[in-house]
Design a protein around this motif. Structure first.
Motif: not given
Length: 536
Positions: A119-125
């Protein structure tokens, strides 16, 4: 609220489009992610599913029921789209049955580790955007509850849509159908494995014999986890993270070019521990290594630092039931592999003539920092990598520290076996490899990406002095190319077993060994050497 009362919003077409933003936006987002590898059926199936939910909700005249059904539909569809978009973002491929198999056999700690690794920033967004889209759709539907599509249009549309679902390609690519099919296949496999393990002396092995005069044979098979040989000093890695094994390398046979058939534990071990192979995958139900050794008069042990249960009981755990003794030492996601050492000492002290001990380690399974104690945190400086950012540096250092600790564990197991002074061997390999910021900008193993480090595994053999004196028939050619789906035949040879169905051409150490095309699972049974080695 002025926008909601404006002429634009009151336009019937615009109103319908805006009220269904929870459907159309995630579909658009999925298309954007898949634009370079677009299979329309894989998107169209879920569009059809969305339309069914929309028009089915509008068949009800009860306002509250209509709102409830469409709200549930919007939220469910956005979650499905989030899963598919995220999977494609991470692995550049669509969800397959094997994806669900891994989920079914993952326990809570493994799931937590997966989320923390991927889980990274892109997936969170993406998650936030899709949930906001769902909220907007539900809110606007509640605010303007008169926006129902006329009943006759809803009914006609449903008939057309259900007609489209007759198409197998469209229906098969809807998320519910994929999930149901995977679950059905998984339950079938479990049922078959349970039937196989009902008889610990079963399997398609006839005329089984132990062909040695030795009275105290010990065969130890160590199954590592997520360990690629690309990060091992023994295989030329620039860091000295195999210090103990390196000191005794003259007593080790280090095979240079061994690969796993798959890049995940389930698919790999189902072949490694049974009669199955890439060529004959259904033979996994025909007999296991454990049943073969039971028939040969060995006492069999399964010693594991892996958690025995996922959402369902794992197929590997089911196979291990055929052992005379099962010992699981893992009670936490941070369980270190030194926990197997004391039970191993107890096993080796037991007074029975022939033993097969299968040791399943946590090895270098992610999260890597949980695989070694603080005393083994040697690597903290910037590592060599083409991906120059903090996440890469941390992952590589943690992985190399885990390799360092794994080196200690393997060497300790060898020391304990050596103390018995028996005819014995220790064979260590990993279920699959791992790509740790080597060819891709992440650390992972997956059939979808299927990079070379994910298939390239260590394969190391240690033999006792008594073994060397009594066994001189083997060919230890470390340049031989091999895939571990035929390991059963190599183990048979090393442990002096024979059976009517034995195929000497599949044993890595046999004089009759014949190299065969090494098929791997990426994009369904392609030639590993053509895919990777031809690029050199």
């Amino acid at each position: 609220m002025k926008l909601l009362q404006s002429p634009l919003f009151n336009n019937k077409i615009f109103k319908i489009i805006l009220l269904r933003i929870g459907f159309w936006f995630p579909i658009l987002l999925l298309i954007i992610f898949k634009i370079n590898d677009l299979d329309f059926n894989k998107i169209f199936g879920n569009i059809i599913l969305a339309l069914i939910i929309i028009f089915a909700a509008n068949l009800f005249t009860n306002r509250k029921l209509n709102l409830f059904l469409e709200s549930i539909g919007v939220i469910f569809f956005n979650i499905v789209m989030f899963i598919q978009i995220t999977h494609f973002y991470l692995f550049n491929d669509d969800i397959m049955s094997s994806t669900f198999f891994i989920i079914f056999e993952s326990n809570t700690s493994e799931t937590t580790e997966f989320l923390s690794m991927y889980i990274d920033f892109t997936i969170t967004v993406i998650f936030i955007v899709l949930m906001v889209a769902a909220f907007i759709s539900v809110f606007l539907k509640v605010y303007n509850s008169n926006s129902k599509i006329k009943l006759k249009y809803s009914f006609s549309a449903l008939l057309i849509i259900f007609g489209l679902l007759i198409n197998n390609n469209i229906r098969a690519n809807t998320f519910p159908h994929l999930f149901y099919t995977a679950l059905s296949n998984y339950q079938h496999d479990k049922k078959m494995f349970n039937e196989v393990t009902e008889d610990k002396f079963g399997g398609d092995f006839s005329q089984v014999r132990y062909n040695s005069s030795s009275k105290d044979e010990i065969s130890v098979l160590i199954i590592g986890e997520s360990t690629t040989r690309h990060h091992m000093q023994l295989y030329g890695y620039y860091r000295e993270n195999n210090p103990v094994l390196y000191k005794i390398k003259e007593n080790l046979i280090i095979f240079k070019d061994i690969i796993s058939p798959h890049t995940n534990t389930i698919s790999s071990l189902e072949k490694v521990l049974t009669l199955a192979s890439q060529e004959f995958p259904d033979r996994k139900f025909d007999g296991s290594v454990i049943q073969l050794f039971n028939k040969a008069g060995f006492k069999t042990y399964w010693l594991s630092n892996q958690m025995p249960m996922g959402i369902f009981e794992t197929t590997t755990t089911i196979l291990s039931k055929n052992c005379d003794e099962q010992i699981f030492v893992n009670t936490t996601d941070k369980s270190l592999d030194n926990k197997v050492l004391d039970p191993l000492k107890d096993i080796l002290k037991q007074e029975n003539n022939k033993k097969l001990v299968i040791i399943h380690l946590m090895g270098t399974h992610g999260e890597y920092e949980n695989r070694y104690p603080a005393s083994f945190q040697k690597y903290i400086s910037q590592p060599v990598t083409k991906f120059n950012h903090r996440n890469a540096y941390e992952a590589i250092n943690n992985y190399d520290n885990a390799i360092l600790y794994n080196d200690f564990i393997i060497s300790e197991i060898i020391k304990e076996v050596e103390k018995t002074k028996s005819k014995s061997y220790v064979l260590y390999f990993s279920d699959h490899g791992e790509d740790v910021y080597e060819t891709i900008d992440m650390s992972s193993h997956s059939n979808e990406k299927g990079t070379k480090p994910m298939y390239d595994i260590p394969f190391i053999l240690w033999r006792s002095e008594k073994f060397k004196m009594e066994e001189n028939k083997f060919i230890f050619d470390t340049d031989r190319k091999y895939v571990t789906d035929n390991l059963l035949y190599t183990l048979s040879d090393l442990s002096s077993l024979s059976f009517k169905e034995f195929d000497s051409t599949k044993s890595l150490v046999n004089k009759n060994f014949v190299f065969k095309q090494r098929k791997i699972s990426k994009k369904k049974n392609i030639d590993y050497d053509i895919l990777f080695n031809s690029k050199k």
